[in-house]
Design an enzyme around this catalytic site. Structure first.
Site, PDB file in Angstrom:
ATOM      1  N   CYS A   1       0.927  -1.082  -0.253  1.00  0.00           N
ATOM      2  CA  CYS A   1      -0.023  -0.075   0.053  1.00  0.00           C
ATOM      3  C   CYS A   1       0.942   1.457   0.009  1.00  0.00           C
ATOM      4  O   CYS A   1       2.119   1.170  -0.562  1.00  0.00           O
ATOM      5  CB  CYS A   1      -1.287  -0.014   1.262  1.00  0.00           C
ATOM      6  SG  CYS A   1      -0.190   0.058   2.638  1.00  0.00           S
ATOM      7  N   PHE A   2       0.365   2.214   0.473  1.00  0.00           N
ATOM      8  CA  PHE A   2       1.266   3.517   0.365  1.00  0.00           C
ATOM      9  C   PHE A   2       2.527   3.331   1.279  1.00  0.00           C
ATOM     10  O   PHE A   2       3.640   3.783   0.858  1.00  0.00           O
ATOM     11  CB  PHE A   2       0.519   4.784   0.623  1.00  0.00           C
ATOM     12  CG  PHE A   2       1.192   5.916   0.589  1.00  0.00           C
ATOM     13  CD1 PHE A   2       1.688   6.533  -0.845  1.00  0.00           C
ATOM     14  CD2 PHE A   2       1.487   6.931   1.771  1.00  0.00           C
ATOM     15  CE1 PHE A   2       2.522   7.570  -0.791  1.00  0.00           C
ATOM     16  CE2 PHE A   2       2.411   8.158   1.544  1.00  0.00           C
ATOM     17  CZ  PHE A   2       2.698   8.532   0.123  1.00  0.00           C
TER      18      PHE A   2
END
Length: 365
Positions: free
Chosen positions: A98-99
């Site tokens: 994810c980020f």
């Protein structure tokens, strides 16, 4: 739940191997930039992510997590899980990210484990891997000597580079041929994707233990793709080799690139009628992009010649008349500009020669 984490020390191996990656970020994040081997299978779509982000700012993390669970549940949750399972079935070695390698990765991993599948996630997520690739670009010029391949427009520099193992094709990564007529049918990558692909190409190049890194002598902008400033600065001070080619071969090559290949590409994509219209627009728009530099009189002369050539091509299915405007463009615009730019770097030139002579020189470099 068992947490399986891929540490940051493995970033290099991830990119060298082209490791399959599941990008859990929202599509709006993915579209700005991702990695070549990644596929976007988001935990939350754009509107869901926006709502959770607003909640996080107003009410904090726990409230945002609770809202996320309420937005992604039931049928929606199962659809997301099924998409991950389908990809993992075809790519069982894939990693999640994810980020930042935080809650979205952890929650996805948990849901997959509940479905009976273990998938590791990458420490630091997109942000960590992106910073790593930026570092690769910044340090690349110190890893090995840079050698800049120069040559007049139409001298076949890209074709030459593709035959050399020590070369990286910057125009190929940018999906643009560098000149005002360099646009391709498919769009260029985003700036972030251009940089990411460049960094991965540099990583793979470094494995080859080459004597140098051979690059085409490019402007700061390749179409709309900007070379990273530190990398571009290093290219400006690199030694230069100049590829030489006869004028008639240059003209024939440009006729093939600007006219034959582009017309064929548009026709295959759009059909004959719409394809010819798009091809004509490409030529006229490309010429228009350098109108100010050409000056009004020369621009008008070239535009008239181009429209006459397009008319001949449409009505008689012949392309020979295109040679007239290509020749004028080369000799009155491209060649003088090239000579002026090269003269400023004359002290950096190591070698000049034909394709064959250049291959022989580089083989012994």
């Amino acid at each position: 739940m068992t947490t399986k984490l891929i540490p940051a020390q493995q970033y290099h191996d991830i990119f060298i191997a082209g490791q399959p990656l599941i990008d859990l970020r929202a599509p709006i994040e993915f579209d700005r930039g991702a990695f070549p081997s990644s596929v976007n299978l988001p935990l939350m779509v754009d509107k869901e992510r926006e709502k959770v982000g607003t909640c996080y700012k107003a009410q904090g993390q726990q409230a945002a997590i609770a809202l996320g669970h309420s937005l992604v549940h039931g049928v929606v949750k199962q659809q997301r899980i099924d998409a991950w399972l389908n990809f993992l079935s075809a790519n069982p070695e894939a990693y999640l990210y994810c980020f930042r390698g935080g809650l979205r990765s952890q929650l996805t991993q948990q849901w997959l484990q509940e479905a009976g599948v273990t998938a590791p996630y990458v420490q630091g997520g997109y942000k960590g891997m992106r910073q790593y690739l930026i570092g690769v670009i910044e340090t690349a010029p110190s890893q090995q000597p840079l050698l800049s391949l120069s040559g007049m427009t139409g001298s076949g520099k890209t074709d030459f580079l593709r035959l050399r193992k020590e070369a990286i094709d910057l125009e190929g990564i940018a999906n643009h041929r560098g000149s005002s007529f360099g646009k391709n049918i498919d769009p260029q990558p985003t700036q972030i994707n251009f940089e990411n692909q460049l960094a991965i190409a540099l990583l793979r190049h470094q494995l080859g233990n080459h004597a140098c890194l051979l690059l085409e002598d490019e402007s700061f902008l390749i179409g709309r793709s900007a070379l990273p400033q530190s990398f571009y600065s290093a290219m400006q001070t690199a030694d230069i080799v100049v590829l030489e080619e006869d004028d008639d071969i240059r003209l024939t090559r440009l006729l093939d690139e600007y006219v034959h290949k582009m017309h064929l590409g548009f026709s295959e994509r759009l059909g004959l009628e719409a394809g010819f219209e798009a091809f004509s627009h490409y030529l006229l728009q490309s010429l228009g992009s350098i109108r100010k530099r050409l000056g009004g009189k020369q621009y008008q002369e070239l535009q008239d010649m181009m429209q006459q050539a397009l008319s001949q091509q449409l009505n008689q299915n012949q392309t020979s008349q295109h040679m007239a405007w290509i020749s004028l463009l080369l000799h009155k615009y491209y060649d003088p500009m090239y000579e002026y730019q090269l003269q400023k770097k004359a002290g950096n030139i190591l070698f000049r020669g034909s394709h064959q002579a250049m291959h022989e020189w580089l083989d012994n470099y």
